[in-house]
Write an enzyme that holds these catalytic residues in place. Structure first.
Site, PDB file in Angstrom:
ATOM      1  N   HIS A   1       0.870  -1.366  -0.048  1.00  0.00           N
ATOM      2  CA  HIS A   1      -0.017   0.039   0.021  1.00  0.00           C
ATOM      3  C   HIS A   1       0.796   1.334   0.012  1.00  0.00           C
ATOM      4  O   HIS A   1       0.559   2.288   0.478  1.00  0.00           O
ATOM      5  CB  HIS A   1      -0.838  -0.046   1.217  1.00  0.00           C
ATOM      6  CG  HIS A   1      -2.271  -0.879   1.079  1.00  0.00           C
ATOM      7  ND1 HIS A   1      -3.316  -0.611   0.047  1.00  0.00           N
ATOM      8  CD2 HIS A   1      -2.463  -2.095   1.560  1.00  0.00           C
ATOM      9  CE1 HIS A   1      -4.215  -1.462   0.076  1.00  0.00           C
ATOM     10  NE2 HIS A   1      -3.964  -2.459   0.945  1.00  0.00           N
TER      11      HIS A   1
ATOM     12  N   ASP B   1       2.854   1.844  -3.197  1.00  0.00           N
ATOM     13  CA  ASP B   1       3.302   2.156  -4.509  1.00  0.00           C
ATOM     14  C   ASP B   1       2.397   3.399  -4.891  1.00  0.00           C
ATOM     15  O   ASP B   1       2.789   4.058  -5.783  1.00  0.00           O
ATOM     16  CB  ASP B   1       2.721   0.892  -5.294  1.00  0.00           C
ATOM     17  CG  ASP B   1       1.314   0.602  -5.116  1.00  0.00           C
ATOM     18  OD1 ASP B   1       0.892   0.680  -4.201  1.00  0.00           O
ATOM     19  OD2 ASP B   1       0.664   0.060  -6.289  1.00  0.00           O
TER      20      ASP B   1
ATOM     21  N   GLY C   1      -4.513 -13.993  -5.061  1.00  0.00           N
ATOM     22  CA  GLY C   1      -3.746 -12.625  -4.826  1.00  0.00           C
ATOM     23  C   GLY C   1      -2.130 -12.892  -5.252  1.00  0.00           C
ATOM     24  O   GLY C   1      -1.467 -12.271  -4.626  1.00  0.00           O
TER      25      GLY C   1
ATOM     26  N   SER D   1      -1.644 -12.376  -8.732  1.00  0.00           N
ATOM     27  CA  SER D   1      -1.907 -11.713  -9.906  1.00  0.00           C
ATOM     28  C   SER D   1      -1.710 -12.680 -11.091  1.00  0.00           C
ATOM     29  O   SER D   1      -0.955 -12.901 -12.069  1.00  0.00           O
ATOM     30  CB  SER D   1      -0.471 -11.009 -10.080  1.00  0.00           C
ATOM     31  OG  SER D   1      -0.641  -9.758  -9.548  1.00  0.00           O
ATOM     32  N   SER D   2      -2.836 -13.653 -11.035  1.00  0.00           N
ATOM     33  CA  SER D   2      -3.219 -14.667 -12.186  1.00  0.00           C
ATOM     34  C   SER D   2      -3.658 -13.617 -13.312  1.00  0.00           C
ATOM     35  O   SER D   2      -3.181 -13.968 -14.575  1.00  0.00           O
ATOM     36  CB  SER D   2      -4.404 -15.733 -11.876  1.00  0.00           C
ATOM     37  OG  SER D   2      -5.323 -14.940 -11.348  1.00  0.00           O
ATOM     38  N   SER D   3      -4.178 -12.692 -13.139  1.00  0.00           N
ATOM     39  CA  SER D   3      -4.597 -11.610 -14.402  1.00  0.00           C
ATOM     40  C   SER D   3      -3.509 -10.933 -14.997  1.00  0.00           C
ATOM     41  O   SER D   3      -3.668 -10.930 -16.062  1.00  0.00           O
ATOM     42  CB  SER D   3      -5.847 -10.792 -13.733  1.00  0.00           C
ATOM     43  OG  SER D   3      -5.185  -9.722 -12.999  1.00  0.00           O
TER      44      SER D   3
ATOM     45  N   ASP E   1       2.550  -5.377 -10.455  1.00  0.00           N
ATOM     46  CA  ASP E   1       2.479  -6.952 -10.605  1.00  0.00           C
ATOM     47  C   ASP E   1       2.720  -7.000 -12.233  1.00  0.00           C
ATOM     48  O   ASP E   1       3.622  -8.143 -12.551  1.00  0.00           O
ATOM     49  CB  ASP E   1       0.804  -7.118 -10.773  1.00  0.00           C
ATOM     50  CG  ASP E   1       0.509  -7.110  -9.389  1.00  0.00           C
ATOM     51  OD1 ASP E   1       1.056  -7.057  -8.435  1.00  0.00           O
ATOM     52  OD2 ASP E   1      -1.041  -7.047  -9.329  1.00  0.00           O
TER      53      ASP E   1
ATOM     54  N   TYR F   1      -9.572   0.246  -0.404  1.00  0.00           N
ATOM     55  CA  TYR F   1      -8.568   0.839  -0.969  1.00  0.00           C
ATOM     56  C   TYR F   1      -8.728   2.278  -1.516  1.00  0.00           C
ATOM     57  O   TYR F   1      -7.929   3.065  -1.219  1.00  0.00           O
ATOM     58  CB  TYR F   1      -8.587   0.089  -2.274  1.00  0.00           C
ATOM     59  CG  TYR F   1      -7.254   0.211  -3.413  1.00  0.00           C
ATOM     60  CD1 TYR F   1      -6.188   0.196  -3.280  1.00  0.00           C
ATOM     61  CD2 TYR F   1      -7.585   1.240  -4.360  1.00  0.00           C
ATOM     62  CE1 TYR F   1      -5.063   0.660  -4.014  1.00  0.00           C
ATOM     63  CE2 TYR F   1      -6.707   1.678  -5.471  1.00  0.00           C
ATOM     64  CZ  TYR F   1      -5.460   1.375  -5.303  1.00  0.00           C
ATOM     65  OH  TYR F   1      -4.305   2.003  -6.221  1.00  0.00           O
TER      66      TYR F   1
END
Length: 409
Positions: A43, A45, A134, A136-138, A182, A232
């Site tokens: 948190h 970046d 969580g 970062s598969s996408s 990511d 967020y």
């Protein structure tokens, strides 16, 4: 077609491709795209901070081949259905297109950047990356596909631009306001290293990731992060308020940082920890003060973690992981009972140096640094405590560092 997610051998992908599309295996190109973990730096970046991710040895694989017509066809070994488009389409987001939206978003960005496609192509994918875990598969999907298309059509897109194209697709096509970490680590990662990434400058330094007999264990809460998006946005707003208040106060700062006065601050993470201690009373709202404290101290922990690794001091790295989780729990308040239970259970196990949540929080994953000979007993013990407290199992896997997107055939 695939018995277990971890079991698929990418060397078999060309044969599966030919079963679906015909032709010969020799005409098929195959690319690998990794998942990632963020070792420390959460948190920050979006507050001008530095993060410290590494690519891991869990990969999504993309097999691809040009066609003689203008059709674009996507299939996946684990997800049924065929998605067919035309390369000359004006691609738009459509819910019914499911994962194909991520791929069409990349094509949309490539075309907007002037890339021209003389023909269509066909794709077959399979992933050993746990979905929605969580890690970062996408982003692995976006960067793996973008790299494969660039290589197939000789676009010669740099790895940095592969990352930026993935992020732009998320922003413009998927309407997700993500950061750059990511996609960047997935596009540029190297085995046996982590990256100290400056998110403001989009610059990185490779740091040797020498863990000896220790391995990272990823621990998935298996909880959907329903609060992550709204919280967020709330945290970003609170950080912006804290920065504005510090700028308005125009407080002189002790030496040691980039700025001499808070009025000149452009981001919270420009403050050093001693500088924040000299001006924190300016923030009269205790909640805002806590949010800013996390950003400043977490950025400091990232720099300390890099120094600890360079010195081979894994025990210090473990201490920093624990301190990061405590800050995310107490000052930034983004953990929740599931992540706190995992971290607390992990941190008392024999062979565990340290553990913390990783990612956005409110579910998702935690990581632990565990001796390789203790991994099995570690997982059993943490699973038992987690299931008793939460009522359902967590997911676990050990990993090592991996390479960024690359061709394997």
């Amino acid at each position: 077609m695939v018995a277990k997610q971890e079991d698929f051998n990418p060397q078999k992908l060309p044969a599966e491709f030919v079963k679906l599309y015909n032709g010969t295996e020799g005409s098929v190109s195959v690319f690998a795209s990794p998942a990632r973990i963020n070792i420390i730096g959460e948190h920050i970046d979006y507050n001008g901070g530095k993060v410290f991710p590494t690519a891991i040895d869990k990969y999504l694989y993309v097999a691809i081949r040009k066609r003689e017509d203008t059709a674009v066809i996507y299939q996946d070994l684990k997800f049924p259905g065929l998605y067919k488009f035309d390369i000359n389409d004006n691609f738009t987001y459509k819910k019914e297109n499911d994962y194909a939206n991520y791929l069409n978003g990349i094509l949309s960005i490539l075309k907007s950047r002037g890339c021209t496609f003389p023909c269509g192509f066909e794709v077959l994918m399979v992933s050993n990356v746990p979905p929605a875990g969580g890690i970062s598969s996408s982003s692995a999907l976006e960067c793996g596909f973008a790299y494969a298309v660039s290589e197939l059509f000789n676009f010669a897109i740099s790895r940095k631009d592969i990352a930026l194209i993935g992020q732009q697709s998320e922003h413009d096509f998927m309407n997700v306001n993500c950061g750059i970490m990511d996609q960047y680590i997935i596009a540029t990662g190297k085995k046996d290293t982590a990256e100290l990434l400056d998110c403001a400058k989009i610059e990185h330094e490779y740091v040797p990731l020498v863990l000896g007999d220790y391995r990272f264990v990823v621990m998935n809460t298996k909880k959907k992060r329903q609060l992550a998006d709204s919280k967020y946005n709330e945290r970003r707003s609170q950080c912006e308020q804290g920065l504005a208040e510090l700028q308005k106060a125009a407080t002189d700062l002790p030496d040691g940082g980039l700025r001499k006065n808070t009025r000149d601050l452009e981001a919270l993470c420009e403050l050093t920890v001693p500088q924040f201690a000299a001006c924190e009373t300016v923030l009269t709202d205790p909640v805002i003060q806590k949010r800013v404290r996390h950003c400043v101290t977490e950025n400091g922990r990232v720099l300390e973690a890099v120094s600890a690794l360079k010195a081979g001091n894994l025990n210090r790295l473990g201490e920093l992981l624990r301190a990061s989780h405590e800050s995310l729990k107490t000052d930034y308040e983004v953990t929740g009972i599931e992540l706190d239970t995992l971290a607390a259970a992990a941190n008392v196990q024999d062979g565990c140096i340290g553990a913390r949540m990783t990612g956005a929080g409110f579910g998702g994953c935690a990581i632990a640094l565990v001796h390789k000979d203790k991994i099995s007993t570690f997982i059993d013990a943490v699973q038992k405590k987690y299931t008793k407290a939460i009522g359902h199992d967590a997911g676990f896997f050990a990993c090592t560092s991996g390479d960024g997107v690359h061709r394997i055939k």
